[in-house]
Design an enzyme around this catalytic site. Structure first.
Site, PDB file in Angstrom:
ATOM      1  N   GLU A  50       0.836  -1.200   0.000  1.00 16.43           N
ATOM      2  CA  GLU A  50       0.000   0.000   0.000  1.00 16.43           C
ATOM      3  C   GLU A  50       0.874   1.255   0.000  1.00 16.43           C
ATOM      4  OE1 GLU A  50      -2.728   0.171   3.343  1.00 16.43           O
ATOM      5  OE2 GLU A  50      -3.940   1.683   2.338  1.00 16.43           O
ATOM      6  N   GLU A 190     -12.734  -2.291   2.829  1.00 18.83           N
ATOM      7  CA  GLU A 190     -13.307  -1.942   4.139  1.00 18.83           C
ATOM      8  C   GLU A 190     -14.388  -0.865   3.970  1.00 18.83           C
ATOM      9  OE1 GLU A 190     -10.232  -1.269   7.095  1.00 18.83           O
ATOM     10  OE2 GLU A 190      -9.454  -3.291   6.836  1.00 18.83           O
ATOM     11  N   TYR A 263      -6.386  -8.844  11.761  1.00 17.30           N
ATOM     12  CA  TYR A 263      -5.037  -8.561  12.251  1.00 17.30           C
ATOM     13  C   TYR A 263      -4.837  -9.168  13.634  1.00 17.30           C
ATOM     14  CZ  TYR A 263      -4.199  -5.254   8.453  1.00 17.30           C
ATOM     15  OH  TYR A 263      -4.008  -4.687   7.222  1.00 17.30           O
ATOM     16  N   GLU A 318      -6.100  -9.067   4.013  1.00 16.22           N
ATOM     17  CA  GLU A 318      -5.242  -8.321   4.941  1.00 16.22           C
ATOM     18  C   GLU A 318      -5.143  -9.154   6.201  1.00 16.22           C
ATOM     19  OE1 GLU A 318      -5.940  -4.143   5.736  1.00 16.22           O
ATOM     20  OE2 GLU A 318      -6.515  -3.778   3.644  1.00 16.22           O
ATOM     21  N   GLN A 367       2.181  -5.966   5.652  1.00 17.13           N
ATOM     22  CA  GLN A 367       2.317  -5.670   4.227  1.00 17.13           C
ATOM     23  C   GLN A 367       3.711  -6.086   3.762  1.00 17.13           C
ATOM     24  OE1 GLN A 367       1.060  -1.723   3.114  1.00 17.13           O
ATOM     25  NE2 GLN A 367      -0.820  -1.813   4.324  1.00 17.13           N
TER      26      GLN A 367
HETATM   27  O1  AHR Z   1      -2.957  -2.263   6.322  1.00 22.42           O
HETATM   28  C1  AHR Z   1      -3.236  -1.017   6.888  1.00 22.42           C
HETATM   29  C2  AHR Z   1      -4.698  -0.641   6.804  1.00 22.42           C
HETATM   30  O2  AHR Z   1      -5.442  -1.543   7.548  1.00 22.42           O
HETATM   31  C3  AHR Z   1      -5.328  -0.698   5.434  1.00 22.42           C
HETATM   32  O3  AHR Z   1      -5.133   0.458   4.695  1.00 22.42           O
HETATM   33  C4  AHR Z   1      -6.773  -0.892   5.745  1.00 22.42           C
HETATM   34  O4  AHR Z   1      -7.470  -1.554   4.738  1.00 22.42           O
HETATM   35  C5  AHR Z   1      -6.767  -1.627   7.058  1.00 22.42           C
HETATM   36  O5  AHR Z   1      -7.626  -1.054   7.972  1.00 22.42           O
END
Ligand code: AHR
Length: 513
Positions: A50, A190, A263, A318, A367
């Site tokens: 990103e 999102e 996450y 993600e 990432q």
């Molecule tokens: O990976 C960082 C951010 O986390 C991304 O931009 C978003 O999609 C998510 O909330």
């Protein structure tokens, strides 16, 4: 916010007794190659890059005039390292960034910066060049949040049309006559939050329009996999609404996957230290990848109601550890170090995806470079490979391999009141017929012996690599890049059993020969 960067916490960092004897009885594993499972789609090993922090600028793009060795502005060291991972796809340009991205500012000779942080010198043509240099497929996330279907359609025309289309001709004028391939298309990001704070039913209507009006103009590559926005963690409304709409779809639109973002944080907002943490915080963070199994099961169960044949994939596009920013860094850059804890977290997450291979057919770690749980860290001309990189490299044989179910009792490992499974393992047969087994010893104190009964596999030995570290918090730095590095490991097979002892908090991948 709880930061473990104090002297006391650093002093408490655990030294692992690598040379100690296995404290418990061997873990008995049964591998039955006569009962193959689903294919582990190589796209499960996808990445996410990103425009955020130094993920792109500095991490990938240094510019053609840079003294850092580069090919057309893209760093050669990073490309070389990524090629070895056989990265199946890279999701770009975001994330939240995608829903405010204006692709036109990033093409042609006159780039239009958005301040110093986003010069737009790395745009569509540079991303496609990067993708070709590392040998990956493009996963393009279009701007559904703040732009129009017309604009996104024109972006696809720029990327995929021949030169008899106006935007294909513009691409050629910019030096790229051949149409690009867009393998995967993200329809928003999102959208329940940064992508427009849309209710699920509002998003479904938007997504249907984008799905209908966006297509590839490249006859050599007519289809793109379309990924719709799915749940936020355990929430169900997007999954329900999107899948219900999909079941009732008409000829005019379709999707191939539903996105899930998850996450590992040890509790929101991200607060756990990236270095100098102790065994308790090792275990607390590893609760999250083990919880992902339940999350995937719950979301799959909703999808099953509308799609029992599992035509729509769950794309975990993600995932990874999201920790407190590295002290002294810009918090918005989401920079964090990467430790042996991340290596174990990676293996546990990939194992969950493998066991759900029938539904989870795509995933993208967040990432790729310098941001969150990165493969690679850079600082000007310096580059270092992280423990996460090494696990991705060790797992390459699992790309497109067929899952072989294993049975074992994972046992328990308890530390500081946190209980986790003691071990994990997956196995698969690659396209050449070779059987691979990956074992993870989660236990941070004791080595573990695995005794694997091999049914339906003829093998005399197993060889591969193991990744362990002096501490669970061990990291690789520019000055000490090999503190956490894989080592060769082999073991004999006797009486149809593979027996192997691995270090605490380690990841091991072996091929049977
Ligand atoms: O990976 C960082 C951010 O986390 C991304 O931009 C978003 O999609 C998510 O909330």
């Amino acid at each position: 916010m709880r930061l473990l960067t104090s002297a006391a916490a650093i002093a408490a960092a655990l030294t692992l007794p690598v040379a100690a004897h296995a404290a418990d009885a061997p873990v008995q594993v049964t591998l039955d190659a006569s009962k193959p499972g689903a294919v582990i789609d190589r796209h499960v090993f996808g990445q996410f890059a990103e425009h955020l922090g130094s993920g792109i600028y500095g991490g990938i793009w240094v510019g053609k005039e840079s003294a850092i060795p580069n090919t057309r502005g893209i760093r050669n060291d990073v490309v070389g390292a990524l090629k070895a991972l056989k990265v199946p796809n890279v999701r770009w340009p975001g994330g939240c960034f995608a829903d405010q991205y204006n692709w036109r500012r990033g093409v042609g000779p006159e780039r239009k910066p958005i301040g110093a942080g986003e010069p737009n010198t790395f745009g569509t043509d540079e991303f496609m060049d990067f993708a070709q240099q590392i040998g990956t497929e493009a996963y393009i996330s279009v701007n559904l949040g703040s732009s129009t279907a017309q604009d996104a359609s024109e972006w696809l025309e720029y990327m995929t049309a021949s030169t008899d289309h106006a935007l294909g001709a513009e691409r050629a004028k910019n030096g790229h006559p051949e149409p690009y391939k867009v393998a995967i298309l993200g329809l928003g990001n999102e959208s329940w939050d940064c992508g427009g704070a849309m209710s699920a039913d509002f998003y479904v209507n938007e997504m249907k329009r984008f799905s209908h009006f966006l297509h590839s103009y490249n006859p050599a590559q007519p289809t793109m996999k379309r990924v719709a926005v799915g749940p936020s963690g355990g929430a169900e409304n997007y999954t329900e609404e999107v899948m219900k709409a999909w079941k009732g779809r008409s000829w005019s639109w379709d999707i191939d996957a539903l996105s899930l973002h998850f996450y590992a944080t040890g509790g929101w907002p991200p607060h756990m230290a990236d270095t100098g943490f102790d065994e308790k915080d090792y275990a607390v963070l590893l609760k999250d990848p083990t919880a992902m199994d339940a999350l995937i099961k719950a979301q799959s169960a909703i999808m099953d109601k509308y799609d029992p044949e599992k035509k729509v994939a769950l794309a975990v596009d993600e995932w990874g550890a999201w920790l407190a920013p590295t002290p002294g860094s810009n918090p918005g850059a989401l920079a964090q170090q990467n430790s042996q804890r991340d290596a174990v977290l990676t293996a546990l997450s990939l194992n969950v995806f493998a066991r759900h291979a029938d539904r989870v057919r795509m995933a993208n770690i967040a990432q790729m470079i310098n941001v969150l749980q990165a493969m690679i860290l850079t600082d000007k001309d310096k580059m270092v490979l992280t423990p996460t990189y090494h696990v991705f490299h060790m797992y390459v044989p699992f790309q497109d391999a067929t899952l072989i179910p294993l049975t074992f009792d994972a046992g328990t490992y308890t530390t500081n009141g946190v209980t986790l499974p003691r071990v994990d393992a997956v196995a698969a047969r690659d396209k050449a017929g070779k059987v691979w087994i990956a074992v993870t010893n989660i236990d941070a104190k004791s080595p573990t012996t695995f005794s694997v009964s091999l049914a339906g596999v003829k093998a005399a030995k197993a060889s591969g690599q193991t990744l362990s570290a002096p501490k669970v918090s061990s990291i690789n730095t520019f000055d000490a890049p090999n503190t956490v590095a894989p080592k060769a490991l082999s073991a004999k097979v006797a009486g149809g059993k593979l027996t192997i002892t691995v270090a605490p908090a380690s990841v091991t991948v072996l091929g049977l020969e």
